[in-house]
Enzyme design. Structure first.
Site, short mmCIF file in Angstrom:
data_model
loop_
_atom_site.label_atom_id
_atom_site.label_comp_id
_atom_site.label_asym_id
_atom_site.label_seq_id
_atom_site.Cartn_x
_atom_site.Cartn_y
_atom_site.Cartn_z
N LYS A 38 -0.70 -74.26 44.05
CA LYS A 38 0.61 -74.79 43.66
C LYS A 38 1.63 -74.70 44.79
O LYS A 38 2.78 -74.36 44.58
CB LYS A 38 1.11 -74.05 42.42
CG LYS A 38 0.20 -74.23 41.21
CD LYS A 38 0.77 -73.56 39.98
CE LYS A 38 -0.15 -73.65 38.79
NZ LYS A 38 -0.61 -74.96 38.44
N CYS A 39 1.19 -75.02 45.99
CA CYS A 39 2.01 -74.90 47.20
C CYS A 39 2.27 -76.29 47.76
O CYS A 39 1.48 -77.21 47.56
CB CYS A 39 1.23 -74.05 48.21
SG CYS A 39 2.01 -73.86 49.82
N GLY A 40 3.35 -76.43 48.48
CA GLY A 40 3.63 -77.69 49.16
C GLY A 40 2.54 -78.06 50.16
O GLY A 40 2.36 -79.23 50.49
N TYR A 41 1.79 -77.07 50.64
CA TYR A 41 0.71 -77.31 51.59
C TYR A 41 -0.65 -77.54 50.91
O TYR A 41 -1.64 -77.80 51.59
CB TYR A 41 0.59 -76.14 52.57
CG TYR A 41 1.78 -76.00 53.48
CD1 TYR A 41 2.06 -76.96 54.45
CD2 TYR A 41 2.62 -74.91 53.37
CE1 TYR A 41 3.16 -76.83 55.29
CE2 TYR A 41 3.73 -74.77 54.21
CZ TYR A 41 3.99 -75.73 55.17
OH TYR A 41 5.08 -75.60 56.00
N THR A 42 -0.69 -77.45 49.59
CA THR A 42 -1.96 -77.61 48.85
C THR A 42 -2.71 -78.89 49.21
O THR A 42 -3.94 -78.86 49.31
CB THR A 42 -1.73 -77.49 47.33
OG1 THR A 42 -1.16 -76.20 47.06
CG2 THR A 42 -3.01 -77.65 46.54
#
Length: 159
Positions: A38-42
């Site tokens: 659930k990360c912007g980098y996912t």
């Protein structure tokens, strides 16, 4: 600090809970990445999988290590993480059980990986480890899997 001489001196658990001796990767370069769902980098999972598929026949692998240390961005169970990785990004590279990559409960592998360069600061930090198990280079979260410098380092490590 870790007394290990190599990243391949550790045993961790697979996403399904089975022991994984990292010694099995000895003689091969590995990119260790602390991952989160659930990360912007996912979306980097997509690029990581592309890298893995491109170079796995040459002995290179990627090992994803889920961690919930940054912004509670990996809240799921190991089963939920495995399902997410497969369904969303068709991940085929190894994913290990969720661990801590910073703090008082840091997993020994990350104690070793961060001996130089300091603590991991966010999800999707990448450690390129050579055939000898020593860290070749570290790439922070914002470095995408298709970054020219990262790809060049992987290609050099494979040779």
């Amino acid at each position: 600090m870790s007394a290990a001489d190599s990243a391949y001196d550790f045993t961790m658990n697979s996403i399904t809970g089975q022991p994984v001796a990292l010694k099995q990767f000895e003689g091969k370069p590995v990119l260790f990445v602390n991952v989160a769902s659930k990360c912007g980098y996912t979306p980097q999972y997509e690029g990581l999988e592309a890298l893995y598929r491109k170079y796995k026949a040459k002995g290179f692998t990627i090992v994803g290590i889920p961690a919930n240390n940054f912004g509670s961005q990996e809240p799921g169970t190991n089963e939920e993480i495995a399902t997410f990785c497969k369904r969303t990004y068709d991940v085929t590279f190894p994913i290990l059980s969720k661990v801590d990559v910073v703090g008082p409960n840091i997993t020994p592998l990350y104690q070793y990986l961060t001996q130089t360069g300091g603590d991991v600061k966010w999800n999707f930090t990448k450690f390129l480890v050579g055939k000898d198990g020593k860290v070749i280079a570290r790439y922070e979260s914002k470095v995408k899997p298709d970054d020219a410098a990262l790809v060049a380092a992987i290609e050099a490590a494979i040779k």
